[in-house]
Design a protein around this motif. Structure first.
Motif, short mmCIF file in Angstrom:
data_model
loop_
_atom_site.label_atom_id
_atom_site.label_comp_id
_atom_site.label_asym_id
_atom_site.label_seq_id
_atom_site.Cartn_x
_atom_site.Cartn_y
_atom_site.Cartn_z
N ASP A 175 0.64 -1.23 -0.17
CA ASP A 175 -0.33 -0.08 0.12
C ASP A 175 0.61 1.67 -0.15
N GLY A 176 2.09 0.89 0.23
CA GLY A 176 3.00 2.35 0.03
C GLY A 176 2.49 3.50 1.10
N ASN A 177 2.48 3.24 2.71
CA ASN A 177 1.77 4.26 3.57
C ASN A 177 0.41 5.11 2.66
N SER A 178 -0.58 4.38 1.36
CA SER A 178 -1.37 5.66 1.50
C SER A 178 -2.03 5.23 2.11
N THR A 179 -3.28 6.93 1.38
CA THR A 179 -4.26 7.19 2.78
C THR A 179 -5.41 5.87 2.71
N LYS A 180 -5.49 5.77 3.93
CA LYS A 180 -6.91 4.49 4.07
C LYS A 180 -7.27 4.64 5.03
N PRO A 199 -7.97 2.99 -1.03
CA PRO A 199 -8.61 2.91 -2.90
C PRO A 199 -7.24 3.04 -3.55
N ARG A 200 -6.11 3.49 -3.37
CA ARG A 200 -5.23 3.36 -4.16
C ARG A 200 -3.65 3.50 -3.55
N ASN A 201 -2.02 2.78 -3.46
CA ASN A 201 -1.57 2.66 -3.15
C ASN A 201 -0.66 3.93 -3.61
N ASP A 202 -0.55 4.57 -4.26
CA ASP A 202 -0.17 5.69 -5.20
C ASP A 202 -0.31 7.07 -5.15
N GLY A 221 6.52 -5.24 -15.18
CA GLY A 221 5.45 -5.52 -14.08
C GLY A 221 4.88 -4.42 -13.90
N ASN A 222 3.94 -4.35 -13.04
CA ASN A 222 3.39 -2.93 -12.45
C ASN A 222 3.00 -3.05 -10.88
N GLY A 223 3.15 -1.93 -10.17
CA GLY A 223 2.79 -2.26 -8.83
C GLY A 223 1.86 -1.38 -8.28
N THR A 224 1.22 -0.43 -8.90
CA THR A 224 0.30 0.12 -9.08
C THR A 224 -1.23 -0.46 -8.75
#
Length: 391
Positions: A175-180, A199-202, A221-224
């Motif tokens: 999740d990359g410390n995204s808003t959650k 909702p979205r990890n970027d 690959g894509n980590g989004t």
């Protein structure tokens, strides 16, 4: 798709209900108490490795973090507030930056705790792995920062692309410390449950990004990921002087949309870990598996799964802690070249608490990176010494 939408609304609704039940007739005029704390370290490293072309042997690094936590407690027992963690962080070419990797509102009571904002996942907050109290803040994967760009361990590798972390990071944190929204249950007989929705990890902070991310045909690959849901549990209890800890978590979400000829795999990742301790001794480990999450799984290209495991032991007596562990990570190799790679790290370390909040540490690591593409294979030795301040 309908199941994913239902999952995210169930979690958001449960969090809102918990807040409402805990709030009751809360006192809106409660007085806030502001706590300030943090940590800092200074580290010196020496590296001897095979792929050392253009590389120096020594380097320093340091970091400082400040926590600011305003909180209040209502007449009905509801505790609420916020937390911000400010970091003096990146500094390439003297371009020093300050950021905040934690910025969330929280409320807690008999219902547990709800966090809303920029924070880490439930598993990343509570996961159990090999005991590593001789490392800075018990982080298990920091040595790879010294391997250098020639080993391709950092941001160019599939593990970093699809998980957001290194090839040997033992937690679920895509999740990359995204808003959650994150929920922590009360602990019952040592057991705690939790969940999160991202909702979205970027996307974090005040950013609003409703665009559906789309992959490319040639991308490896894509980590989004979007609509990410996590469930997990951890256990902590003591029986006759024996301490038992364990964790388990599962994370899923949608990968980028495919274009003609591509096959990006949705996020499906899980983690388990456990430790047992007695009379100063502790032993444990963990296994983390991302499968083919985020990979463009086309025939003959990037078909290897991403996973890692670690096992270790340590002994603590008074102010001294000594330990050792073995880390093994594997992924699809390079995002530019098909194949796979395996990283093995053998580590020993020691820590000494000089005074409350002041610790000295030293460690030695031998690493062996074996890649199908021989140009990416590497091995070497890393020696690190550091001073840590926690307040």
């Amino acid at each position: 798709m309908e199941a994913t939408i239902m999952n995210r609304y169930l979690l958001a609704g449960a969090a809102a209900a918990a807040l409402a039940l805990g709030a009751g007739a809360a006192n809106a005029q409660a007085k806030f108490e502001v706590k300030v704390g943090g940590d800092a370290y200074f580290e010196a490293g020496y590296v001897d490795q095979d792929l050392d072309s253009g590389l120096r042997s020594t380097e320093f690094r340091n970091r400082m973090r400040i926590n600011i936590i305003p909180s209040a407690k209502a007449d009905n027992g509801l505790e609420y507030g916020a937390r911000m963690r400010i970091r003096a962080n990146s500094g390439a070419n003297n371009a020093r930056t300050t950021d905040a990797d934690r910025a969330y509102i929280f409320a807690q009571g008999t219902f547990g705790q709800v966090r809303m904002g920029v924070t880490n996942s439930f598993n990343d907050e509570t996961y159990v792995s090999a005991p590593t109290d001789y490392l800075p803040l018990a982080l298990v994967d920091q040595v790879q920062n010294y391997f250098g760009p020639n080993t391709n361990i950092g941001g160019n590798g599939p593990a970093a692309t699809v998980t957001g972390n290194s090839i040997i990071w033992p937690s679920l944190n895509p999740d990359g410390n995204s808003t959650k929204i994150v929920y922590f249950s009360p602990r019952f007989a040592g057991l705690q449950l939790g969940a999160s929705y991202t909702p979205r990890n970027d996307s974090s902070g005040t950013d609003v990004n409703r665009v559906k991310p789309v992959g490319t045909f040639a991308g490896g690959g894509n980590g989004t990921y979007t609509d990410m849901v996590e469930v997990g549990a951890n256990y902590n209890n003591t029986f006759g002087g024996v301490t038992v800890k364990g964790s388990a978590g599962y994370y899923w979400g949608q990968a980028v949309d495919n274009v003609a000829g591509s096959n990006y795999k949705d996020l499906n990742a899980w983690q388990v870990g456990a430790t047992v301790g007695y009379a100063g001794f502790s032993i444990g480990g963990s296994y983390t598996d991302f499968g083919k999450s985020g990979l463009n799984d086309r025939t003959g290209l990037f078909t290897e799964s991403t996973r890692n495991w670690v096992i270790g032991a340590q002994y603590t007596t008074g102010p001294i802690v000594v330990g050792a562990n073995y880390k093994n990570g594997k992924d699809a190799g390079s995002v530019a070249i098909s194949g796979d790679r395996e990283l093995q790290v053998y580590e020993i370390g020691v820590g000494y608490t000089v005074a409350p909040g002041l610790t000295l540490q030293a460690q030695y690591d031998y690493f062996d990176l074996d890649a199908e593409t021989s140009a990416l294979s590497d091995k070497g030795n890393v020696v690190l010494v550091r001073t840590i301040l926690a307040f």
